[in-house]
Design an enzyme around this catalytic site. Sequence first.
Site, PDB file in Angstrom:
ATOM      1  N   ALA A   1      54.979 164.658  54.790  1.00  0.00           N
ATOM      2  CA  ALA A   1      55.545 164.220  53.515  1.00  0.00           C
ATOM      3  C   ALA A   1      56.903 164.862  53.294  1.00  0.00           C
ATOM      4  O   ALA A   1      57.124 166.006  53.683  1.00  0.00           O
ATOM      5  CB  ALA A   1      54.601 164.611  52.382  1.00  0.00           C
ATOM      6  N   LYS A   2      57.796 164.116  52.659  1.00  0.00           N
ATOM      7  CA  LYS A   2      59.070 164.703  52.247  1.00  0.00           C
ATOM      8  C   LYS A   2      58.848 165.309  50.866  1.00  0.00           C
ATOM      9  O   LYS A   2      59.148 164.696  49.836  1.00  0.00           O
ATOM     10  CB  LYS A   2      60.175 163.641  52.216  1.00  0.00           C
ATOM     11  CG  LYS A   2      60.875 163.482  53.551  1.00  0.00           C
ATOM     12  CD  LYS A   2      62.010 162.495  53.499  1.00  0.00           C
ATOM     13  CE  LYS A   2      63.314 163.089  53.006  1.00  0.00           C
ATOM     14  NZ  LYS A   2      63.981 163.977  53.957  1.00  0.00           N
TER      15      LYS A   2
END
Length: 318
Positions: free
Chosen positions: A158-159
Amino acid sequence: MSNIPYKIWFNGKFVPWDEANVHTLTHTLHYGLAVFEGIRAYKCDDNRSAVFRLKEHVDRLYSSAHIANIKIPFTKEQTTEAILELLSINELDAAYIRPIAYIGSGKIGLHPGDNPIELAIAAYPWGTYLGEGALSKGITTKISSLTRMGVNSFMTKAKISGNYVNSVMAKVEATSLGFDEAILLDNEGYVAEGSGENIFIFRNGVLKTPPLTSVLEGITRDAVIQIAKEEGLNFEAERFTRDELYIADEAFFTGTAAEITPIREVDKRTIGQGKPGPITKKLQSRFFDIVQGRDPKYIDWLEFFFTTTPLKVKNESL
Ligand code: PMP
């Protein structure tokens, strides 16, 4: 007042640049749980511009939010439309686009409770990320003293904003020592990625990039793999060590900001001939043809939009 002429899309409204602000007790500001994207739009031929792989970026934003347990109060379609409308309102024909969904103010305890989820999107001009000449001459790098986060400590698919503390520290360390960029190893000592880029090497006729364990599932990484396969290159998603990187024939970074940036030096050791090699140059030129709409085969990767006269700003790196 900054006099920056661009609007920010903020929870469904277009607001002036200087008015897109947050409260100091914003939950995310304290604990780092937000999800974001970095997207680029390129000027193509004629009067057209295009966002590169917009669908994949919006999908990743929502996947990041799913991982982070953040419920974005807008649909993917609304976010996509907001991005395209923002480019048009800001009269941008090429841009860096930064959506961020974060936990707003309310309770300040660790549990976000019912704090509102806010969505903001900025879009502005941005040139080459790694400096003048980076794309044509290549850059210098250093193996970081920081390790890329392990998969059970951070959600590396995930960013998530908080993940980037690691990247910021690595970047600052490398640049303060005179290098252009950092390369982080994983928990086991294998090469993972740059502070904000995936990494590839070409050695003995094989193109390699680390598999998707602790590294971000880069959209440019995926594009490069598809192009390389089409070019008939031997490709492996395989771990490699820092000494294999030292003796690679070619090495390069991929990323939305970094695009395809050749690496000419690692830890003061020259990579290959110390300049962009033929494979890197070939992939780079294919990539720029694609993002600028010159390759009909990959036209589906482009979300076209039409621009009127672009606004002019002095500072291209806001
Ligand atoms: N790794 C990290 C840590 C990044 O921040 C980025 C930039 N998003 C990348 C790799 C490259 O991903 P992409 O090609 O999707 O921009």
